[in-house]
Write an enzyme that holds these catalytic residues in place. Structure first.
Site: not given
Ligand code: UT7
Length: 351
Positions: A115, A278, A308
């Site tokens: 990134c 970014h 992204n």
């Molecule tokens: O360039 C740098 C690259 N990356 C980033 O900047 C990413 C930084 N992180 C993020 O943007 C966020 O952490 C995410 C968008 C990736 C995830 O959001 P979050 O609010 O941190 O969600 P989480 O990982 O805590 O997951 C919450 C829930 C989980 O379910 P349970 O365990 O609560 O039942 C996940 O399994 O959301 C679920 N989940 C999804 N549900 C629907 C994870 N991905 C998805 C999805 N659709 N695509």
């Protein structure tokens, strides 16, 4: 001597993939993706017809034309990507071949800073220009993520975020004291290297992480096996991400590295005319905007349309902002990135 951006361009593939389309392949929803990331759609290159380097070539042609030069004027190429056409050689030479930059047999450097690849590339180019070594550097950030994502439920947290695209700039020396790159700041912390990574295939052979889990069986040859059946069977050939750790670290490091650049140049957040972060997640950018107390019109966000695009996200966003007249002569432009490595960085440019 300073380094100025003499030409800028971007290219995004024509194929639009909406959140609803992704929901046909994995357990996700448009609502979840919009709420957590701000992303509404992204672009995917046409598989087997386009590649990371071909996207880069299209962006580079625009940047070269806008700089008022020809490909043969380019004396050095820097290509930033984490999704190269080949494991080796890198995309730099493929772009050189495609653009027909043959006259000078210009050097080509590939960088893998994910990134923050564009900001790292900008800093490298700045040093080469200031030292007098090169006069026209082509810097490209391009990604074709769509070729390496996991479209099963297991990969959903990563897959919904990423998109394809490319951006490019031509960098030249300037003696104008009121123009050019004022400073760049680069950082890394390898403590969390595997928290946002695609670790297979690679040479680690399980060294960092435990052989069995990561798909390297003992084989009866002196070397290892690059791609194993276990990697395929256990779905170990896709990127993985500890999303919350990345999010929490990003919202600290973005403002920190922006303030570092401002302090180095004796400027303040009020002096920033436009911030091009970014495009990691809209929520991250909003957080950073709030911490820096910047009004909406000073922050560029286009993740809604493109997702992204990693090394391509800053040059695409900067190019779009420039085309829209949001970046004007004399403006203080701030670039900042954070991502896999972790690596992060910032740049301040007087446009
Ligand atoms: O360039 C740098 C690259 N990356 C980033 O900047 C990413 C930084 N992180 C993020 O943007 C966020 O952490 C995410 C968008 C990736 C995830 O959001 P979050 O609010 O941190 O969600 P989480 O990982 O805590 O997951 C919450 C829930 C989980 O379910 P349970 O365990 O609560 O039942 C996940 O399994 O959301 C679920 N989940 C999804 N549900 C629907 C994870 N991905 C998805 C999805 N659709 N695509």
């Amino acid at each position: 001597m300073r380094t100025k951006i003499a030409g800028i361009g971007h290219y995004v593939p024509e194929q639009i993939v909406t959140n609803d389309q992704l929901a046909q392949y994995m357990d996700t929803t448009d609502e979840w993706i919009r709420e957590r990331t701000g992303i509404e759609e992204r672009r995917y290159a046409i598989k087997h017809k386009e590649s990371t380097s071909s996207l880069g070539v299209k962006a580079a042609k625009i940047a070269i034309e806008r700089a008022g030069i020809t490909p043969d004027d380019i004396d050095f190429i820097i290509f930033a990507t984490l999704s190269p056409d080949y494991y080796f050689p890198g995309c730099g030479v493929l772009l050189q071949r495609e653009l027909g930059i043959t006259k000078r047999e210009a050097g080509a450097l590939d960088i893998r800073n994910q990134c923050s690849g564009f900001v790292y590339g900008l800093s490298i180019a700045d040093q080469f220009i200031k030292s007098g070594m090169y006069k026209n550097i082509l810097l490209v950030g391009a990604e074709m993520h769509s070729m390496g994502l996991d479209f099963s439920d297991e990969g959903r947290a990563v897959t919904v975020i990423f998109g394809d695209g490319a951006g490019a700039v031509v960098l030249q020396p300037t003696k104008d004291e009121n123009q050019g790159i004022l400073t760049t700041c680069l950082h890394s912390d390898g403590t969390h290297a595997e928290e946002l990574a695609m670790i297979n295939p690679g040479s680690h052979g399980g060294y960092h992480l435990g052989t069995e889990k990561f798909g390297y069986p003992d084989v009866d040859v002196p070397g290892g096996v690059f791609v194993t059946q276990k990697m395929v069977d256990d779905n170990l050939l896709a990127p993985n991400m500890t999303g919350q750790l990345v999010f929490k670290t990003a919202v600290v490091k973005f403002p920190e590295v922006i303030k570092e650049a401002l302090e180095k140049t004796g400027l303040s957040t009020d002096d920033i005319d436009i911030l091009v972060p970014h495009q990691a997640n809209l929520r991250i950018s909003q957080f950073v905007q709030k911490i820096l107390r910047l009004p909406d019109e000073k922050v560029v966000n286009n993740i809604q349309k493109y997702g992204n695009t990693t090394a391509a996200s800053i040059p695409i966003a900067l190019s779009e902002a420039w085309e829209a007249g949001r970046v004007k002569s004399g403006d203080l432009v701030c670039l900042a990135a954070f991502g896999s490595g972790f690596t992060w960085g910032s740049a301040l440019i007087r446009w």
